[in-house]
Design a protein around this motif. Structure first.
Motif, PDB file in Angstrom:
ATOM      1  N   GLU A 265      19.387  43.862  17.178  1.00 36.64           N
ATOM      2  CA  GLU A 265      19.827  44.679  16.113  1.00 36.64           C
ATOM      3  C   GLU A 265      20.333  46.011  16.651  1.00 36.64           C
ATOM      4  N   VAL A 266      19.562  46.575  17.599  1.00 38.57           N
ATOM      5  CA  VAL A 266      19.818  48.001  17.966  1.00 38.57           C
ATOM      6  C   VAL A 266      21.058  47.994  18.653  1.00 38.57           C
TER       7      VAL A 266
ATOM      8  N   GLU B  48      24.063  48.187  16.434  1.00 44.59           N
ATOM      9  CA  GLU B  48      24.073  49.524  15.895  1.00 44.59           C
ATOM     10  C   GLU B  48      24.802  50.367  16.890  1.00 44.59           C
TER      11      GLU B  48
ATOM     12  N   LYS C 267      23.255  43.279   9.984  1.00 45.08           N
ATOM     13  CA  LYS C 267      22.488  43.401  11.511  1.00 45.08           C
ATOM     14  C   LYS C 267      22.947  42.460  12.412  1.00 45.08           C
TER      15      LYS C 267
ATOM     16  N   TYR D 223      20.703  56.149  21.650  1.00 42.31           N
ATOM     17  CA  TYR D 223      20.017  54.993  21.306  1.00 42.31           C
ATOM     18  C   TYR D 223      19.047  54.305  22.407  1.00 42.31           C
TER      19      TYR D 223
END
Length: 105
Positions: free
Chosen positions: A34-35, A38, A60, A94
């Motif tokens: 998911e990250v 992003e 997602k 991130y």
């Protein structure tokens, strides 16, 4: 090659394409996917280098979405030919979030 290894390879190709000497060695789990998704979306906002990557359905990224969209040939292209200069800033923004996701936090 396992899906988790494929996700690690995608993250590491992204780092290399950004010109960073980093290696993601942690565990892959749904939150890591998911990250990373992003991170891809954030990079698409500042570069056309990843414009070919479709948005994840449902909003997602998942492990299977990364495996489907980041084949070995694509990873080699990102590592060697694409310049993801703006991705450096994305990685900086991130990196901690990705590490925490790998720890299940």
């Amino acid at each position: 090659m396992s899906d988790h290894t494929s996700v690690k390879n995608a993250i590491n190709a992204f780092y290399k394409g950004a010109g960073l000497n980093l290696t993601f060695k942690r565990n892959v789990n749904p939150r890591v996917a998911e990250v990373f998704g992003e991170m891809i979306i954030a990079t698409q906002k500042c570069s056309t280098a990843l414009s070919w990557v479709p948005r994840p359905s449902g909003g997602k990224a998942t492990i299977s979405w990364i495996v489907r969209n980041f084949s070995q040939s694509v990873l080699r292209q990102i590592e060697s030919k694409q310049s993801l200069t703006c991705a450096k800033e994305v990685v900086r923004n991130y990196r901690t979030k990705l590490q925490l996701a790998a720890l299940g936090i």
